[in-house]
Motif scaffolding. Sequence first.
Motif, PDB file in Angstrom:
ATOM      1  N   GLU A 190     -16.407   1.346  -4.774  1.00 40.87           N
ATOM      2  CA  GLU A 190     -15.910   0.055  -4.304  1.00 40.87           C
ATOM      3  C   GLU A 190     -16.015  -0.055  -2.785  1.00 40.87           C
ATOM      4  O   GLU A 190     -16.394  -1.097  -2.246  1.00 40.87           O
ATOM      5  CB  GLU A 190     -14.454  -0.142  -4.747  1.00 40.87           C
ATOM      6  N   LEU A 191     -15.717   1.032  -2.078  1.00 34.64           N
ATOM      7  CA  LEU A 191     -15.822   1.002  -0.623  1.00 34.64           C
ATOM      8  C   LEU A 191     -17.276   0.874  -0.178  1.00 34.64           C
ATOM      9  O   LEU A 191     -17.576   0.226   0.830  1.00 34.64           O
ATOM     10  CB  LEU A 191     -15.192   2.259  -0.026  1.00 34.64           C
ATOM     11  N   MET A 224      -8.292   1.126 -11.118  1.00 30.16           N
ATOM     12  CA  MET A 224      -9.653   0.910 -10.622  1.00 30.16           C
ATOM     13  C   MET A 224     -10.490   0.104 -11.616  1.00 30.16           C
ATOM     14  O   MET A 224     -11.396  -0.634 -11.221  1.00 30.16           O
ATOM     15  CB  MET A 224     -10.331   2.254 -10.332  1.00 30.16           C
ATOM     16  N   CYS A 281     -13.299   4.774  -6.380  1.00 34.24           N
ATOM     17  CA  CYS A 281     -12.874   4.255  -5.066  1.00 34.24           C
ATOM     18  C   CYS A 281     -14.049   4.220  -4.092  1.00 34.24           C
ATOM     19  O   CYS A 281     -14.249   3.235  -3.370  1.00 34.24           O
ATOM     20  CB  CYS A 281     -11.753   5.122  -4.492  1.00 34.24           C
ATOM     21  N   SER A 335      -8.081   7.252   2.928  1.00 41.80           N
ATOM     22  CA  SER A 335      -8.079   6.975   1.489  1.00 41.80           C
ATOM     23  C   SER A 335      -9.103   7.806   0.726  1.00 41.80           C
ATOM     24  O   SER A 335      -8.964   7.999  -0.484  1.00 41.80           O
ATOM     25  CB  SER A 335      -8.340   5.480   1.246  1.00 41.80           C
ATOM     26  N   VAL A 336     -10.133   8.277   1.395  1.00 45.86           N
ATOM     27  CA  VAL A 336     -11.161   9.063   0.695  1.00 45.86           C
ATOM     28  C   VAL A 336     -10.964  10.562   0.878  1.00 45.86           C
ATOM     29  O   VAL A 336     -11.733  11.368   0.339  1.00 45.86           O
ATOM     30  CB  VAL A 336     -12.576   8.671   1.179  1.00 45.86           C
ATOM     31  N   ALA A 396      -8.880  -0.244  -3.818  1.00 45.88           N
ATOM     32  CA  ALA A 396      -9.524   1.065  -3.628  1.00 45.88           C
ATOM     33  C   ALA A 396      -8.836   1.859  -2.529  1.00 45.88           C
ATOM     34  O   ALA A 396      -8.625   3.073  -2.655  1.00 45.88           O
ATOM     35  CB  ALA A 396     -11.003   0.867  -3.310  1.00 45.88           C
ATOM     36  N   SER A 403     -11.318  -4.228  -2.617  1.00 43.00           N
ATOM     37  CA  SER A 403     -11.384  -3.164  -1.605  1.00 43.00           C
ATOM     38  C   SER A 403      -9.990  -2.664  -1.257  1.00 43.00           C
ATOM     39  O   SER A 403      -9.782  -1.457  -1.056  1.00 43.00           O
ATOM     40  CB  SER A 403     -12.070  -3.691  -0.345  1.00 43.00           C
ATOM     41  N   THR A 430      -5.472   2.992  -3.961  1.00 44.76           N
ATOM     42  CA  THR A 430      -5.669   4.001  -5.006  1.00 44.76           C
ATOM     43  C   THR A 430      -6.053   5.342  -4.407  1.00 44.76           C
ATOM     44  O   THR A 430      -5.580   6.401  -4.857  1.00 44.76           O
ATOM     45  CB  THR A 430      -6.756   3.527  -5.992  1.00 44.76           C
ATOM     46  N   GLY A 431      -6.922   5.334  -3.400  1.00 43.97           N
ATOM     47  CA  GLY A 431      -7.338   6.580  -2.767  1.00 43.97           C
ATOM     48  C   GLY A 431      -6.172   7.337  -2.160  1.00 43.97           C
ATOM     49  O   GLY A 431      -6.085   8.572  -2.264  1.00 43.97           O
ATOM     50  N   ARG A 446       0.823  -1.216   0.000  1.00 50.49           N
ATOM     51  CA  ARG A 446       0.000   0.000   0.000  1.00 50.49           C
ATOM     52  C   ARG A 446       0.855   1.263   0.000  1.00 50.49           C
ATOM     53  O   ARG A 446       0.710   2.131  -0.871  1.00 50.49           O
ATOM     54  CB  ARG A 446      -0.949   0.004   1.208  1.00 50.49           C
ATOM     55  N   TRP A 501     -11.748   9.164  -7.617  1.00 45.40           N
ATOM     56  CA  TRP A 501     -12.309   9.134  -6.258  1.00 45.40           C
ATOM     57  C   TRP A 501     -13.688   8.468  -6.270  1.00 45.40           C
ATOM     58  O   TRP A 501     -14.004   7.666  -5.379  1.00 45.40           O
ATOM     59  CB  TRP A 501     -12.423  10.552  -5.695  1.00 45.40           C
TER      60      TRP A 501
END
Length: 800
Positions: free
Chosen positions: A645-646, A602, A642, A677-678, A617, A614, A620-621, A581, A639
């Motif tokens: 997916e979350l 994504m 992501c 991540s968001v 995501a 997940s 990626t976030g 990560r 975003w």
Amino acid sequence: MSAHKEKDTYNMRYTHISRLAKERYLKKLSEDEFRDKVVRPLFLRLGFTDGRDLCGPTEFGRDAIFSTRDEFGARRLVGVQTKKGSLNLASQAKDSLISAETQLNTALKVAYRMIDTKHNEFLSAIYLCTSGAVNEAARAHINDQLQDSRVRFLDANDLISSVDENFPELWLGIESDLTPYLKAIAKAHFGDEQRLAQLPLLLPDAFTEDRYVDLRISRQTPRLRRVRGKVEQVPRFEDRPATSLARPKSNLTLLCGDPGSGKSTVMKRIAVMTVTRALENDLRDSTIPVFIRATDLARESSIHLLPYAEELSRKISGGNRSAFSKEDIDDGKLLILIDALDEVASDSARQAIVTAAREFATECTKCSVVLTSRPYSFLSSLPGVEYFERWDMSSLGWKSACDVLDRALTQKKISPSVKKETLRKIHSLHGIELSPLMVTVFATAVSFDATDIPANITELFKKFTELALGRWDASKGLGEQFQAPLKDFALCKLAFEMHVERKTRVSRSAAMTVMSRALAERGHESSDESLLKESIDRSGLFRIDGEDIEFRHHLFQEFFAGRGVEKNTNLAQLASDSWWRRPLVFYFGQRPDSVDELIQLMSDARLLERPAASEVALTTGLALQACYLGLVTQKIEVWKACAEELARASLAVRNHPELKEHPILSSIMQVLEAKDSVALSHLIDHYEAVAHWCDNHAEPDMREKLLFWLVTALMEHTNVSPVVEFLRTKKITDPLLLIGLDIQAHVCVNVKAVDTTTKSLATEVLKLTEHTVAHLREKLLAELKSLNLEHNGEKIVDVT
């Protein structure tokens, strides 16, 4: 733990103790101590059952009764008679011999009433156990007098052999000496710190008295309150100094925190602080800390904390004596500090460490284990973690951040206004949380009058490591064979290979092979010795333990490993693994305009099953925030992917058969892991358009969850005003989502350094969520209890 496993483990650990020392130990015990500390535990370890559970109210005196089964399952009663010292026919020992003979004769003639069968049974055998020797003349005399084949003899010689084989931990610390160990820890003996102390380090250790700052830990727990005669549960946000874990309330504690938040610093500080107090006060009442790196522990073929800690204490002391004894264990003086579970790459090794910690806590009920980890998803699925009392590293407050700056800049004096501006710059960097490590790296790598402020975490670390890899050598007049970019390149290849192989430590020769090959393939011949000295020995980026090396902070390995990822690598495969990560955040930080790769990432995630999708995501976030040169419109689209997916992962969690029993706890854990991540900063300026997209999503059951992740992003950036509006207009009503907002609002009110207006708005969020989430707190407590967690009983506070 099985007796067989303990035997194999301990026999390897206590072979250094001489037989003479063992004989001296047995002889110094009183008769009662000899029976209760040696003989009784040995018989139980051999598989005997304590006869006191089987027989009626019989006066045993100095005798003990045990039960066992023969080959056909029939019960056999075995008696034990203990005597202090040796037995022989010499005149001074004759009284003891006669006493033993009389007691043996009585025991053989007594029938014992059995509780289960209501029948009287005689002994099948009786052992005379002595802490000294029983010579042949004494044995012959007793046998001649009693004329009973049921009599057996176990003197010190026999017992030592049996204890070595079946109960070797008895010898723990019989030759203990605490003082050398404490003095070694007081000198910060945590690997190769003495070598590091001789280097002009850019990143000095922060656990010493002159560098440590007041780091805090926090958690939210239920509290009972009586309002107008009615008892209800309300949340209580606990915040305390991190060093309070030197005396933890629970014997199993888990300390979670993001990279660089100070977990290792806290553990080392606790160790140094504890031993300093012990040396200044009474050693007999001192806590004995043992600092263990989880990666070192994971290399053990069979993990058992007690013998590992004993061997480590001898190694640190520089002798053959343990720092603690079995009596210290029984008194609860031992504090095991296990650092960085997340740096252990395999699930099986993590599981073994958690299991070993629980076994230690079961065997040594008065002692404590503190375990640290990043808050990764494996914590929610690793069996046994639920038995740990969890604390989280608190966000770095304004005062503490200023203290970190002052300690990092010992040669400079800067004004409060410059400090404030510096912290603002750090907080604005993409992909960075305000943490002790980040503040120190920034303060060291960036000139305060410079205009080239790093734009993301990768560029910041690049500046820092350039200094570590050469600039200070030049300032000291030391010649260099390799330029810093060449050393940087070689270290990227080394770190990437280590990360692929899921290692945090390699031999010097293996490191040299990888680095030299990488340079040679590009036409740069290297001298092994000079490359090692310049890149490893003099940079201060590594710990050196004999012939092995490891990065001084795991974040450095992740920094170099991420930048060593080739562009044609299957990123989706890496991103689906939490081990990669942070490296991927650094990968994209070096390519800040590569949003197209994130879009593809994504897209590939849609082909994966959960939890792999997940995990992509989440990674990626975080990486998205490091891509500061990407088009804002593209970044918002990433975003959205992501968040989708979350949101789907949230639905999956609620429907998962194993997690449905703990929906509240599972939801909270998901929020805690995903909130960073968001937290895309661009959402602040585009939240109305994104909220409209959430409201009109094609999948109705996704709409509220998408809106929740948008609101979470706003909360993370302390932009609370729109959150209040969303709650007032009832756009979020799901209790499981609202309890996540409730927790974030508590953090904003109690922990984050925010202005009074923001704190007031966060308080309003708490009021708006109170009615909906109040009933969930009782259910959350029930979920915790169902996991066999011990809940701290709280007094009821009357507030009427």
